[in-house]
Write a protein that holds these residues in place. Sequence first.
Motif, PDB file in Angstrom:
ATOM      1  N   GLY A 159      39.057  42.314 -37.731  1.00 41.64           N
ATOM      2  CA  GLY A 159      39.324  43.261 -38.805  1.00 41.64           C
ATOM      3  C   GLY A 159      40.579  44.079 -38.548  1.00 41.64           C
ATOM      4  O   GLY A 159      41.412  44.269 -39.453  1.00 41.64           O
ATOM      5  N   SER A 160      40.740  44.567 -37.315  1.00 42.77           N
ATOM      6  CA  SER A 160      41.923  45.349 -36.960  1.00 42.77           C
ATOM      7  C   SER A 160      43.186  44.502 -37.030  1.00 42.77           C
ATOM      8  O   SER A 160      44.240  44.970 -37.479  1.00 42.77           O
ATOM      9  N   ILE A 161      43.081  43.253 -36.601  1.00 42.71           N
ATOM     10  CA  ILE A 161      44.236  42.362 -36.672  1.00 42.71           C
ATOM     11  C   ILE A 161      44.594  42.087 -38.133  1.00 42.71           C
ATOM     12  O   ILE A 161      45.775  42.082 -38.518  1.00 42.71           O
ATOM     13  N   ARG A 162      43.584  41.888 -38.959  1.00 46.18           N
ATOM     14  CA  ARG A 162      43.815  41.610 -40.378  1.00 46.18           C
ATOM     15  C   ARG A 162      44.445  42.805 -41.087  1.00 46.18           C
ATOM     16  O   ARG A 162      45.415  42.663 -41.835  1.00 46.18           O
ATOM     17  N   GLU A 163      43.890  43.996 -40.833  1.00 43.36           N
ATOM     18  CA  GLU A 163      44.287  45.166 -41.612  1.00 43.36           C
ATOM     19  C   GLU A 163      45.514  45.882 -41.051  1.00 43.36           C
ATOM     20  O   GLU A 163      46.343  46.396 -41.812  1.00 43.36           O
ATOM     21  N   ASP A 164      45.627  45.913 -39.705  1.00 42.84           N
ATOM     22  CA  ASP A 164      46.691  46.704 -39.093  1.00 42.84           C
ATOM     23  C   ASP A 164      47.628  45.892 -38.206  1.00 42.84           C
ATOM     24  O   ASP A 164      48.624  46.439 -37.702  1.00 42.84           O
ATOM     25  N   GLY A 165      47.296  44.612 -37.949  1.00 42.98           N
ATOM     26  CA  GLY A 165      48.111  43.813 -37.047  1.00 42.98           C
ATOM     27  C   GLY A 165      48.056  44.308 -35.621  1.00 42.98           C
ATOM     28  O   GLY A 165      49.042  44.199 -34.881  1.00 42.98           O
ATOM     29  N   VAL A 166      46.878  44.821 -35.185  1.00 48.16           N
ATOM     30  CA  VAL A 166      46.749  45.458 -33.881  1.00 48.16           C
ATOM     31  C   VAL A 166      45.499  44.962 -33.169  1.00 48.16           C
ATOM     32  O   VAL A 166      44.452  44.776 -33.789  1.00 48.16           O
ATOM     33  N   PHE A 167      45.598  44.728 -31.857  1.00 49.58           N
ATOM     34  CA  PHE A 167      44.420  44.551 -31.010  1.00 49.58           C
ATOM     35  C   PHE A 167      44.583  45.432 -29.791  1.00 49.58           C
ATOM     36  O   PHE A 167      45.700  45.822 -29.423  1.00 49.58           O
ATOM     37  N   THR A 168      43.477  45.782 -29.153  1.00 49.33           N
ATOM     38  CA  THR A 168      43.519  46.734 -28.046  1.00 49.33           C
ATOM     39  C   THR A 168      42.796  46.194 -26.812  1.00 49.33           C
ATOM     40  O   THR A 168      41.943  45.321 -26.893  1.00 49.33           O
ATOM     41  N   ASP A 169      43.166  46.739 -25.675  1.00 49.46           N
ATOM     42  CA  ASP A 169      42.472  46.537 -24.406  1.00 49.46           C
ATOM     43  C   ASP A 169      42.953  47.646 -23.491  1.00 49.46           C
ATOM     44  O   ASP A 169      43.724  48.514 -23.914  1.00 49.46           O
ATOM     45  N   THR A 170      42.530  47.611 -22.223  1.00 53.36           N
ATOM     46  CA  THR A 170      42.900  48.686 -21.303  1.00 53.36           C
ATOM     47  C   THR A 170      43.866  48.230 -20.215  1.00 53.36           C
ATOM     48  O   THR A 170      44.270  49.049 -19.390  1.00 53.36           O
ATOM     49  N   VAL A 171      44.246  46.953 -20.186  1.00 53.73           N
ATOM     50  CA  VAL A 171      45.124  46.453 -19.127  1.00 53.73           C
ATOM     51  C   VAL A 171      46.586  46.632 -19.523  1.00 53.73           C
ATOM     52  O   VAL A 171      46.916  46.779 -20.702  1.00 53.73           O
ATOM     53  N   ALA A 172      47.462  46.595 -18.534  1.00 52.42           N
ATOM     54  CA  ALA A 172      48.901  46.731 -18.789  1.00 52.42           C
ATOM     55  C   ALA A 172      49.390  45.599 -19.680  1.00 52.42           C
ATOM     56  O   ALA A 172      48.967  44.444 -19.531  1.00 52.42           O
ATOM     57  N   ALA A 173      50.295  45.936 -20.585  1.00 49.72           N
ATOM     58  CA  ALA A 173      50.753  44.968 -21.590  1.00 49.72           C
ATOM     59  C   ALA A 173      51.387  43.728 -20.977  1.00 49.72           C
ATOM     60  O   ALA A 173      51.303  42.632 -21.532  1.00 49.72           O
ATOM     61  N   GLY A 174      52.012  43.890 -19.813  1.00 50.71           N
ATOM     62  CA  GLY A 174      52.698  42.758 -19.211  1.00 50.71           C
ATOM     63  C   GLY A 174      51.931  42.052 -18.117  1.00 50.71           C
ATOM     64  O   GLY A 174      52.474  41.144 -17.479  1.00 50.71           O
ATOM     65  N   ARG A 175      50.660  42.447 -17.879  1.00 54.27           N
ATOM     66  CA  ARG A 175      49.912  41.830 -16.774  1.00 54.27           C
ATOM     67  C   ARG A 175      49.305  40.509 -17.207  1.00 54.27           C
ATOM     68  O   ARG A 175      48.418  40.465 -18.056  1.00 54.27           O
ATOM     69  N   PRO A 176      49.748  39.388 -16.609  1.00 55.15           N
ATOM     70  CA  PRO A 176      49.130  38.102 -16.946  1.00 55.15           C
ATOM     71  C   PRO A 176      47.807  37.916 -16.221  1.00 55.15           C
ATOM     72  O   PRO A 176      47.632  38.365 -15.084  1.00 55.15           O
TER      73      PRO A 176
END
Length: 305
Positions: A159-176
């Motif tokens: 729903g968030s991806i559909r409506e706002d183009g956003v997903f969340t988590d707590t890890v660093a954005a660049g951590r593979p």
Amino acid sequence: MIVITAPTGNIGPRLLSLLVEAAPEHGEEVRVVVRDPARLPEAVRGRVEVVTGSHGDAATVERAFAGADAVFWLVPPDASLTPDEAYSGFTRPAARAFAAHGVGHVVGVSALGRGTPHAGRAGLVTASLAMDDLIAGSGVAYRALACPSFFENLLEEAGSIREDGVFTDTVAAGRPAPMVAVADIAATAAGLLLDRSWTGVGGVPVLGPQDLSPDDLARIMTEELGRPVRYVRESLDELRSTMLGHGLNEEFVAGMVAMKRAKDLGLDSGADRSPRQGPATTFAQWCAHTLRPAVLAAPDAVDAR
């Protein structure tokens, strides 16, 4: 006789479908433990033996494991309990029943991280590894499917991806880190349950074909969905407040936060991908086949599922 627990969850239906098709040619029968038999896929209801009840209940597992040669073990998440109660507490009746009924082989769903510096401080993962030790101590041959985060977790954010183009988590954005499709977990479990030539106790990493960071996920989702998707990092304090606000057990919430912190520190890193233990669905393939229909579906249709 192969017994499947949690057959109506995320992994169970896929595993059940695979085993029902393959079991006859291997001379196997399939039994399931389920609270509500009506939730079983209609196509398999008449092809399996059903034991009704919770697989955390001693009387239920006594019935379910009588005559069983192999068991697929999966603990359903229960955020109303402490981590120890949710994993080892739930599993203790089964471990006793494994020994009492001479069950030979057990395949369980567990987590990556054993042997790392973070394993003892990883909350829910630490509890899952303790559950593995409990099962191994029952005398069965045991394979713990050591899994990272699932691709399917992102379905909660459709729903968030559909409506706002956003997903969340707590890890660093660049951590593979590795991720995996639940279909690959099911396929790996099916292979181990049908070919029980293995002995002893061990872990089987079940990983996607490459490590991916949240930024990588955003890029691939943008390409596959045909719309911009970006990652927003949530703090651990925000996660804790949200979960406590839903009335979840405080120790379980602490376990979730500790797991997330450990993952950000590299808990899942370093698992060996060779030799391959099973199939490896790419994130792009999963997005095209699973996430895209969920994101593009009408909101009412998604809510009704």
